[in-house]
Scaffold this motif. Sequence first.
Motif: not given
Length: 281
Positions: A129-131, A133-145, A218-227
């Motif tokens: 898994a990855h850290q 973001l969950l955002i509103r369906a009509d919103d757009n956050i393309a990158k962490g910045a 958002a699909g940003l993959n901010l970290s790796n989480e190995n379950y």
Amino acid sequence: MNLRKVSAAAACALALSVTAAACGSDDDDSGDSGDGGSKDSITVGIKFDQPGLGLKEPDGSYSGFDVDVATYVAKELGYSADQIEWKEAISADRETMLERGDVDMIAATYSITDERAQKVDFAGPYLLAHQDLLIRADDNIAKGADLNGKTLCSVTGSTSAQNVKDTIAPKAQLAERAGYSECLDAVANGSIDALTTDDSILAGYAAQDENKGKFKLAGLNLSNENYGIGVQKGDEKMKSDIDAALEKMVSDGSWEKFMDANLGPANYDFEPAPKIGDIKE
């Protein structure tokens, strides 16, 4: 016949040599051999409050990807579904539960880390898994910045939002809520811009019937989480047996079926099943 020295309290063994074994035999069978396969049940720690992963339903049943994985593994270890005892594994208690022997294994969005591996052993990983973001369906956050100037929610005690502020978006505003549901409500009504934690957890919430169409990842993959599946430290046989079960689960198609059934409704773009022992940093 060789007789060892016995106490006066065990004199019946001398007088009744035919039934000596019944008067204190060294071969007493207590029924607890320490071998998992000889027990009548297996105790598994899961989350009770994570939709799509580990959830205790109102009727007392359990659902989610971790539940399906643990049920499959238990079957490979020789236990049917009705021989599984489920216990809630709160994040802060997981190592202690294994150390005390409260559970035989834990499958509870349990990320493998060096610190945890000093106290428990891990089979797997079975999910990367990855850290995110969950955002509103009509919103757009393309990158962490893009989070600079936006308000980011996480649950009390989590470091996810702080990690984003420290390393990705220093001008992000942080908000804490007691639980994920409170964060979701705030994102839905626009008072908060995004919720952050593992993408698998976020996908589980987005897949709930009442949330379908409201949110997206958002699909940003901010970290790796190995379950991984946690077991008691030093129990190499249990770890090896679980690893074999996980490999079979992937090869026979069950892993993908479980993912589709539990997290598919959120359009979760999940990683392929990881190879056993392959930890992504």
